[in-house]
Design a protein around this motif. Sequence first.
Motif, PDB file in Angstrom:
ATOM      1  N   LYS A 197      16.440   0.362  21.157  1.00  0.00           N
ATOM      2  CA  LYS A 197      15.246   0.152  21.978  1.00  0.00           C
ATOM      3  C   LYS A 197      14.335   1.364  21.834  1.00  0.00           C
ATOM      4  CE  LYS A 197      17.238  -3.498  24.003  1.00  0.00           C
ATOM      5  NZ  LYS A 197      18.202  -3.895  23.032  1.00  0.00           N
ATOM      6  N   ASP A 198      13.016   1.150  21.795  1.00  0.00           N
ATOM      7  CA  ASP A 198      12.068   2.250  21.666  1.00  0.00           C
ATOM      8  C   ASP A 198      12.322   3.309  22.729  1.00  0.00           C
ATOM      9  OD1 ASP A 198      10.756   1.245  19.472  1.00  0.00           O
ATOM     10  OD2 ASP A 198       9.176   0.272  20.635  1.00  0.00           O
ATOM     11  N   GLY A 199      12.444   4.559  22.297  1.00  0.00           N
ATOM     12  CA  GLY A 199      12.608   5.679  23.210  1.00  0.00           C
ATOM     13  C   GLY A 199      14.011   5.871  23.747  1.00  0.00           C
ATOM     14  N   SER A 200      14.947   5.006  23.385  1.00  0.00           N
ATOM     15  CA  SER A 200      16.305   5.106  23.908  1.00  0.00           C
ATOM     16  C   SER A 200      17.110   6.172  23.166  1.00  0.00           C
ATOM     17  CB  SER A 200      17.018   3.760  23.787  1.00  0.00           C
ATOM     18  OG  SER A 200      18.335   3.855  24.294  1.00  0.00           O
ATOM     19  N   ASP A 201      18.086   6.756  23.855  1.00  0.00           N
ATOM     20  CA  ASP A 201      18.998   7.692  23.212  1.00  0.00           C
ATOM     21  C   ASP A 201      20.365   7.042  22.966  1.00  0.00           C
ATOM     22  OD1 ASP A 201      19.934   7.554  25.789  1.00  0.00           O
ATOM     23  OD2 ASP A 201      20.019   9.702  26.115  1.00  0.00           O
TER      24      ASP A 201
END
Length: 154
Positions: free
Chosen positions: A84-88
């Motif tokens: 997911k965008d921006g997920s770590d």
Amino acid sequence: MSISLSSLTPREAISDTLYRCLLGLDTNDLPMFKSAWLAEDPDVSIAVGDTVTLGFDNITEAVFKRIGALDTTHFTTNIRIDLKDGSDKASLTSYTLAQHYRPGEGHNPEGQQLLTGGLYYVDLEKDKGDGLWKVKKWTIKFIWSEGDMSIVGR
């Protein structure tokens, strides 16, 4: 060999986690292998069939010391990444082929070997310390094998 590569996209960096781990095994390079794992996380795990190994020290004993000493080549392909965008956090799946020979017997055309094929299912997290993506949980599902399982101690 450099552990960290520059200019990787997030998806390339996630794939590189798997490549670092397999390269560490094939070259018997513990720092490279360790760079692919959340080694300080007590819940880090690898599952091979019904056997689950918990904790990096145990993974080192059960996997690295057994497989790293062999003459091996591990190939992985068809990598699919869920990020997911921006997920770590991310997950990936891939196909695997791995050829195993006893130490020093990889060049012997008459040597006993073990070839395995299967799937990897990997949960990963981005390490806040060094910024590398690392394995949290790795499940290996062998679909088939040819050869002598005793080469890997089974």
